[in-house]
Write an enzyme that holds these catalytic residues in place. Sequence first.
Site, PDB file in Angstrom:
ATOM      1  N   GLU A  64       0.856  -1.201   0.000  1.00  0.00           N
ATOM      2  CA  GLU A  64       0.000   0.000   0.000  1.00  0.00           C
ATOM      3  C   GLU A  64       0.887   1.244   0.000  1.00  0.00           C
ATOM      4  O   GLU A  64       1.782   1.380   0.843  1.00  0.00           O
ATOM      5  CB  GLU A  64      -0.898  -0.014   1.239  1.00  0.00           C
ATOM      6  CG  GLU A  64      -1.832   1.173   1.284  1.00  0.00           C
ATOM      7  CD  GLU A  64      -2.891   1.034   2.354  1.00  0.00           C
ATOM      8  OE1 GLU A  64      -3.553  -0.028   2.413  1.00  0.00           O
ATOM      9  OE2 GLU A  64      -3.045   1.977   3.139  1.00  0.00           O
ATOM     10  N   TYR A  69      -6.319   7.309  -0.479  1.00  0.00           N
ATOM     11  CA  TYR A  69      -7.103   8.446  -0.976  1.00  0.00           C
ATOM     12  C   TYR A  69      -7.305   9.469   0.138  1.00  0.00           C
ATOM     13  O   TYR A  69      -7.633   9.104   1.274  1.00  0.00           O
ATOM     14  CB  TYR A  69      -8.483   7.953  -1.450  1.00  0.00           C
ATOM     15  CG  TYR A  69      -9.327   9.044  -2.048  1.00  0.00           C
ATOM     16  CD1 TYR A  69      -9.288   9.304  -3.411  1.00  0.00           C
ATOM     17  CD2 TYR A  69     -10.151   9.843  -1.241  1.00  0.00           C
ATOM     18  CE1 TYR A  69     -10.043  10.325  -3.968  1.00  0.00           C
ATOM     19  CE2 TYR A  69     -10.906  10.869  -1.788  1.00  0.00           C
ATOM     20  CZ  TYR A  69     -10.842  11.093  -3.146  1.00  0.00           C
ATOM     21  OH  TYR A  69     -11.588  12.107  -3.697  1.00  0.00           O
ATOM     22  N   HIS A  95     -12.136  -0.846  16.610  1.00  0.00           N
ATOM     23  CA  HIS A  95     -11.916   0.474  16.009  1.00  0.00           C
ATOM     24  C   HIS A  95     -12.038   1.522  17.118  1.00  0.00           C
ATOM     25  O   HIS A  95     -12.869   1.359  18.028  1.00  0.00           O
ATOM     26  CB  HIS A  95     -12.993   0.682  14.931  1.00  0.00           C
ATOM     27  CG  HIS A  95     -12.862   1.945  14.148  1.00  0.00           C
ATOM     28  ND1 HIS A  95     -13.333   3.144  14.599  1.00  0.00           N
ATOM     29  CD2 HIS A  95     -12.304   2.204  12.938  1.00  0.00           C
ATOM     30  CE1 HIS A  95     -13.083   4.089  13.697  1.00  0.00           C
ATOM     31  NE2 HIS A  95     -12.460   3.530  12.674  1.00  0.00           N
ATOM     32  N   GLN A 109      -7.223  -3.730   9.280  1.00  0.00           N
ATOM     33  CA  GLN A 109      -6.390  -2.682   9.836  1.00  0.00           C
ATOM     34  C   GLN A 109      -5.146  -3.371  10.415  1.00  0.00           C
ATOM     35  O   GLN A 109      -5.169  -4.587  10.667  1.00  0.00           O
ATOM     36  CB  GLN A 109      -7.226  -1.983  10.929  1.00  0.00           C
ATOM     37  CG  GLN A 109      -6.706  -0.721  11.488  1.00  0.00           C
ATOM     38  CD  GLN A 109      -6.204   0.285  10.472  1.00  0.00           C
ATOM     39  OE1 GLN A 109      -5.066   0.160  10.042  1.00  0.00           O
ATOM     40  NE2 GLN A 109      -7.022   1.262  10.104  1.00  0.00           N
TER      41      GLN A 109
END
Length: 290
Positions: A17, A49, A149, A176
């Site tokens: 990534e 992004y 999260h 994640q």
Amino acid sequence: MRIVEMLSRPRPSVSFEFMAPRDESEVDVLERTVATLAGHAPDWVSVTYRLRTGEKTLELVTRIKRHYHIEAMAHLTCANSADRTRQILNWMEREGIANVLALRGDSQNPGERFTPADPQLTHGSDLVAFVRRNGYRFGIGAACSAEKHPESPDLDHEFRYMKLKVEAGADFLITQLFFDNRFYFDLVARARAAGITVPIVPGLMPVPSRRSLAVMTAMSGATVPVSLQAAIDRAPDEEAVRNIGVGHCIAQCAELLEAGVPGLHFYTFNRARGPIEILSALRGQQLLAS
Ligand code: FAD
């Protein structure tokens, strides 16, 4: 090619990534990193992004596909109105982008909560459903968390919405980052028991520095095992921290590969050295094909 097809092959995929450059000062490092890591045979890569740099994401994805002939996935978030999102997706389709990672996104300002631009698009699952509903033929990935999260009350909450993303049409999930494989194994076991069959790719980050570790754990909710934290605390300098991070990530990857994961996705933070050392160790141990 759709990434889910690569994730369904018998051998695990390797992916990197990259972070889209925020300004011109980051372009050179990124270009060098992409060129270096392209030489290490990734099956696919992805590009992050952000609202302010969205065009750079699309440019970079297109360029990687054309120049390096590597499948490149564009990330997209709920930072835009539905109309603008449609324009971006149309552009991607015209440029031949085959895969999109549909995310909610994080606030541009650390510590602030994310504010959606459009009431239709408030969560990752909304964007997945939006892409499907509008008839686009992209392969769709979505994010999930092996740990809680930061905004979730508990793992059950997290799991419910992960399931919703798959029901909305996500072909695969990327976790994640996490530093203890038990969280990943528990998530996959729970997903399979709940009838979720899509590939779940572990997202891995070799600790780059004490500062980056603090930022990333705060943002992601990932916890650091006591033994890893103690080793980092004892490290005499940042180079030693980096080496500990690489060693820990190699051990994580080895265990994940032995367990038969569909792929390894590396958060590179636009640095090539860590991922190269990790791949070389795994190939040396015959855990990955050369
Ligand atoms: P969501 O699924 O919307 O989840 C966010 C929170 O809301 C969670 O607590 C979840 O449990 C909860 N939730 C989800 N759906 C609902 C619902 N319907 N009702 C109520 N609560 C709900 N960020 C960027 O800005 N750009 C990037 O390019 C980027 N790339 C990433 C790549 C990967 C592989 C991963 C794992 C993360 C990436 N992120 C990126 C970060 C990501 O945007 C954050 O982790 C964000 O906080 C959550 O995104 P999500 O798509 O999982 O959001």
